[in-house]
Design a protein around this motif. Structure first.
Motif, PDB file in Angstrom:
ATOM      1  N   ASN A  78     -16.588  -9.912  13.179  1.00  0.00           N
ATOM      2  CA  ASN A  78     -15.526 -11.153  13.010  1.00  0.00           C
ATOM      3  C   ASN A  78     -15.674 -11.845  11.443  1.00  0.00           C
ATOM      4  O   ASN A  78     -15.076 -12.637  11.519  1.00  0.00           O
ATOM      5  N   VAL A  79     -16.481 -11.256  10.770  1.00  0.00           N
ATOM      6  CA  VAL A  79     -16.968 -11.782   9.419  1.00  0.00           C
ATOM      7  C   VAL A  79     -16.101 -11.087   8.482  1.00  0.00           C
ATOM      8  O   VAL A  79     -16.119  -9.912   8.186  1.00  0.00           O
ATOM      9  N   THR A  80     -15.924 -12.148   7.479  1.00  0.00           N
ATOM     10  CA  THR A  80     -15.187 -11.554   6.252  1.00  0.00           C
ATOM     11  C   THR A  80     -16.020 -11.368   5.202  1.00  0.00           C
ATOM     12  O   THR A  80     -16.068 -10.382   4.248  1.00  0.00           O
ATOM     13  N   TYR A  81     -17.174 -12.448   5.168  1.00  0.00           N
ATOM     14  CA  TYR A  81     -18.242 -12.297   3.860  1.00  0.00           C
ATOM     15  C   TYR A  81     -19.366 -12.512   4.695  1.00  0.00           C
ATOM     16  O   TYR A  81     -19.731 -13.420   5.320  1.00  0.00           O
ATOM     17  N   ALA A  82     -20.427 -11.462   4.388  1.00  0.00           N
ATOM     18  CA  ALA A  82     -21.740 -11.466   5.228  1.00  0.00           C
ATOM     19  C   ALA A  82     -22.819 -11.672   4.358  1.00  0.00           C
ATOM     20  O   ALA A  82     -22.829 -10.803   3.365  1.00  0.00           O
ATOM     21  N   PHE A  83     -23.534 -12.425   4.611  1.00  0.00           N
ATOM     22  CA  PHE A  83     -24.852 -12.719   3.586  1.00  0.00           C
ATOM     23  C   PHE A  83     -26.110 -12.411   4.318  1.00  0.00           C
ATOM     24  O   PHE A  83     -26.037 -12.828   5.809  1.00  0.00           O
ATOM     25  N   PHE A  84     -27.393 -11.966   3.811  1.00  0.00           N
ATOM     26  CA  PHE A  84     -28.643 -11.813   4.549  1.00  0.00           C
ATOM     27  C   PHE A  84     -29.490 -11.927   3.343  1.00  0.00           C
ATOM     28  O   PHE A  84     -29.283 -11.712   2.271  1.00  0.00           O
ATOM     29  N   SER A  85     -30.949 -12.362   3.748  1.00  0.00           N
ATOM     30  CA  SER A  85     -31.914 -12.152   2.981  1.00  0.00           C
ATOM     31  C   SER A  85     -32.318 -10.904   3.011  1.00  0.00           C
ATOM     32  O   SER A  85     -32.897 -10.471   4.417  1.00  0.00           O
ATOM     33  N   ALA A  86     -33.112 -10.345   2.058  1.00  0.00           N
ATOM     34  CA  ALA A  86     -33.639  -9.105   2.079  1.00  0.00           C
ATOM     35  C   ALA A  86     -34.926  -9.078   1.434  1.00  0.00           C
ATOM     36  O   ALA A  86     -35.604  -7.908   1.015  1.00  0.00           O
ATOM     37  N   SER A  87     -35.823 -10.357   1.454  1.00  0.00           N
ATOM     38  CA  SER A  87     -37.139 -10.083   0.576  1.00  0.00           C
ATOM     39  C   SER A  87     -38.103  -9.346   1.354  1.00  0.00           C
ATOM     40  O   SER A  87     -39.024  -8.812   0.747  1.00  0.00           O
ATOM     41  N   GLY A  88     -37.906  -9.209   2.558  1.00  0.00           N
ATOM     42  CA  GLY A  88     -38.875  -8.548   3.294  1.00  0.00           C
ATOM     43  C   GLY A  88     -38.334  -6.839   3.634  1.00  0.00           C
ATOM     44  O   GLY A  88     -39.124  -6.287   4.370  1.00  0.00           O
ATOM     45  N   LEU A  89     -37.563  -6.531   2.839  1.00  0.00           N
ATOM     46  CA  LEU A  89     -37.016  -4.926   2.941  1.00  0.00           C
ATOM     47  C   LEU A  89     -37.299  -4.292   1.812  1.00  0.00           C
ATOM     48  O   LEU A  89     -37.296  -5.029   0.532  1.00  0.00           O
ATOM     49  N   THR A  90     -37.409  -3.128   1.619  1.00  0.00           N
ATOM     50  CA  THR A  90     -37.495  -2.255   0.451  1.00  0.00           C
ATOM     51  C   THR A  90     -36.063  -2.227  -0.103  1.00  0.00           C
ATOM     52  O   THR A  90     -35.017  -2.395   0.511  1.00  0.00           O
ATOM     53  N   GLU A 126     -34.477   0.605  -0.694  1.00  0.00           N
ATOM     54  CA  GLU A 126     -33.763   1.524  -0.020  1.00  0.00           C
ATOM     55  C   GLU A 126     -33.312   1.029   1.388  1.00  0.00           C
ATOM     56  O   GLU A 126     -32.127   1.427   1.728  1.00  0.00           O
ATOM     57  N   GLU A 127     -33.898   0.044   2.090  1.00  0.00           N
ATOM     58  CA  GLU A 127     -33.604  -0.374   3.349  1.00  0.00           C
ATOM     59  C   GLU A 127     -32.501  -1.494   3.186  1.00  0.00           C
ATOM     60  O   GLU A 127     -31.605  -1.699   3.958  1.00  0.00           O
ATOM     61  N   MET A 128     -32.417  -2.188   2.010  1.00  0.00           N
ATOM     62  CA  MET A 128     -31.564  -3.100   1.680  1.00  0.00           C
ATOM     63  C   MET A 128     -30.237  -2.443   1.390  1.00  0.00           C
ATOM     64  O   MET A 128     -29.254  -3.014   1.955  1.00  0.00           O
ATOM     65  N   ASN A 129     -30.359  -1.453   0.631  1.00  0.00           N
ATOM     66  CA  ASN A 129     -28.945  -0.887   0.265  1.00  0.00           C
ATOM     67  C   ASN A 129     -28.523  -0.069   1.362  1.00  0.00           C
ATOM     68  O   ASN A 129     -27.241  -0.188   1.550  1.00  0.00           O
ATOM     69  N   GLU A 130     -29.383   0.382   2.440  1.00  0.00           N
ATOM     70  CA  GLU A 130     -28.744   1.001   3.597  1.00  0.00           C
ATOM     71  C   GLU A 130     -28.028  -0.130   4.546  1.00  0.00           C
ATOM     72  O   GLU A 130     -26.921   0.046   5.310  1.00  0.00           O
ATOM     73  N   ARG A 131     -28.692  -1.023   4.616  1.00  0.00           N
ATOM     74  CA  ARG A 131     -28.133  -2.135   5.435  1.00  0.00           C
ATOM     75  C   ARG A 131     -26.861  -2.984   4.745  1.00  0.00           C
ATOM     76  O   ARG A 131     -25.872  -2.974   5.416  1.00  0.00           O
ATOM     77  N   LEU A 132     -26.827  -2.942   3.370  1.00  0.00           N
ATOM     78  CA  LEU A 132     -25.664  -3.323   2.753  1.00  0.00           C
ATOM     79  C   LEU A 132     -24.463  -2.577   3.321  1.00  0.00           C
ATOM     80  O   LEU A 132     -23.168  -2.891   3.505  1.00  0.00           O
ATOM     81  N   VAL A 133     -24.627  -1.280   3.225  1.00  0.00           N
ATOM     82  CA  VAL A 133     -23.530  -0.229   3.623  1.00  0.00           C
ATOM     83  C   VAL A 133     -23.214  -0.436   4.956  1.00  0.00           C
ATOM     84  O   VAL A 133     -21.930  -0.386   5.441  1.00  0.00           O
ATOM     85  N   LYS A 134     -24.376  -0.430   5.833  1.00  0.00           N
ATOM     86  CA  LYS A 134     -24.143  -0.414   7.232  1.00  0.00           C
ATOM     87  C   LYS A 134     -23.315  -1.628   7.659  1.00  0.00           C
ATOM     88  O   LYS A 134     -22.452  -1.634   8.662  1.00  0.00           O
ATOM     89  N   VAL A 135     -23.599  -2.868   7.309  1.00  0.00           N
ATOM     90  CA  VAL A 135     -23.000  -4.086   7.745  1.00  0.00           C
ATOM     91  C   VAL A 135     -21.400  -3.940   7.427  1.00  0.00           C
ATOM     92  O   VAL A 135     -20.717  -4.698   7.716  1.00  0.00           O
ATOM     93  N   HIS A 136     -21.413  -3.422   5.965  1.00  0.00           N
ATOM     94  CA  HIS A 136     -19.852  -3.301   5.501  1.00  0.00           C
ATOM     95  C   HIS A 136     -19.248  -2.374   6.528  1.00  0.00           C
ATOM     96  O   HIS A 136     -17.912  -2.995   6.678  1.00  0.00           O
ATOM     97  N   GLU A 137     -19.684  -1.601   7.104  1.00  0.00           N
ATOM     98  CA  GLU A 137     -18.928  -0.511   8.014  1.00  0.00           C
ATOM     99  C   GLU A 137     -18.419  -1.414   9.181  1.00  0.00           C
ATOM    100  O   GLU A 137     -17.686  -0.893   9.915  1.00  0.00           O
ATOM    101  N   LEU A 138     -19.316  -2.431   9.540  1.00  0.00           N
ATOM    102  CA  LEU A 138     -18.791  -2.962  10.668  1.00  0.00           C
ATOM    103  C   LEU A 138     -17.624  -4.013  10.629  1.00  0.00           C
ATOM    104  O   LEU A 138     -17.154  -4.420  11.570  1.00  0.00           O
TER     105      LEU A 138
END
Length: 289
Positions: free
Chosen positions: A170-182, A184-196
């Motif tokens: 339902n979201v156009t612009y998604a934001f999250f904090s990645a301070s606790g992620l590596t 590699e994990e952050m980049n993977e999440r960026l792509v996976k969230v975009h795919e949603l």
């Protein structure tokens, strides 16, 4: 950097709280969606509104008064009989924030907000509506999306993947904090969230700055050093807000998406450093108790 004259209108839809600084016995207005509205106004938008529930206590009255002093529209807000949301915080010797007692939004957390057709007509007046994962508004987001309204959403640092799967479509612009992620994990999440479904996904990493993805390319924005640090409360909110309003304004002025995003990121790095971190609380208006 100048923060004025952005041809943008926004509405924060969701939470308002009082941040209780126990170490200095001072209360400050805050909350992700209230911060979004106030920071938008400070960044120079032509219209900023907040839509949500307040309690009926003195804390609620002080937040409402502060919003009016900042020029934020509260036309669609309601006051309900009960306590306003609050969250206690203190500062450790190393400067980290220590979170204490909170009341889960007070009456706002106990009462469902239901958007009707008139509320949706109101929200259609804005370029973007913003909400977040502490707002208790999840059931209303499909209505906003179905109405064709651009929605910004802050997933913070503690949303499980199942929550992303529920909300992100339902979201156009998604934001999250990645301070606790590596990284590699952050980049993977960026792509996976975009795919949603979102067309823009952004991750902040504190002093490392921001990383983002638009489905075509990755973006990187370094943070700007703070020359007069007073308080980092609300820094992430100020960054996402100022990025969003600046990039929308740039698109309206004919920039390509890529150039608008790049300009928005640079603008946001300066705004977070020069405006947010230079005041106590998220945006001032402290009340000693």
């Amino acid at each position: 950097m100048e923060f004025t004259d952005l041809d943008v209108s926004v509405c924060g839809f969701g939470d308002n709280v009082v941040d209780v600084y126990e170490h200095i016995r001072t209360e400050f207005p805050g909350g992700n969606c209230v911060n979004f509205a106030v920071y938008s106004k400070k960044a120079g938008v032509r219209r900023a509104a907040y839509m949500g529930y307040f309690g009926s206590d003195d804390r609620a009255e002080r937040v409402i008064e502060a919003l009016h002093e900042e020029g934020v529209e509260t036309l669609k807000c309601k006051q309900l009989l009960g306590a306003n949301g609050f969250s206690c915080v203190s500062i450790a010797e190393d400067g980290d924030r220590l979170w204490g007692d909170y009341n889960a939004g007070g009456i706002r957390g106990e009462t469902s907000f239901v958007l009707d057709r008139f509320d949706l007509e109101y929200l259609k007046q804005f370029d973007v509506v913003h909400s977040g994962n502490y707002c208790y508004m999840e059931r209303q987001l499909p209505k906003i999306h179905a109405a064709g309204i651009d929605l910004s959403f802050d997933f913070s640092d503690d949303s499980p993947w199942e929550y992303y799967e529920e909300v992100a479509p339902n979201v156009t612009y998604a934001f999250f904090s990645a301070s606790g992620l590596t990284h590699e994990e952050m980049n993977e999440r960026l792509v996976k969230v975009h795919e949603l479904g979102p067309k823009w996904v952004s991750a902040t990493r504190g002093i490392e700055g921001c990383y983002a993805y638009d489905g075509t390319r990755f973006y990187r924005q370094e943070s700007v050093p703070v020359t007069d640090m007073k308080d980092a409360m609300g820094a992430g909110d100020s960054f996402l807000t100022s990025f969003l309003v600046k990039s929308i304004d740039c698109k309206k002025k004919g920039m390509t998406d890529e150039d608008a995003y790049t300009a928005g990121l640079e603008f946001a790095s300066h705004f977070a450093s020069e405006v947010c971190c230079a005041v106590d609380g998220s945006w001032g208006h402290g009340y000693q108790y």
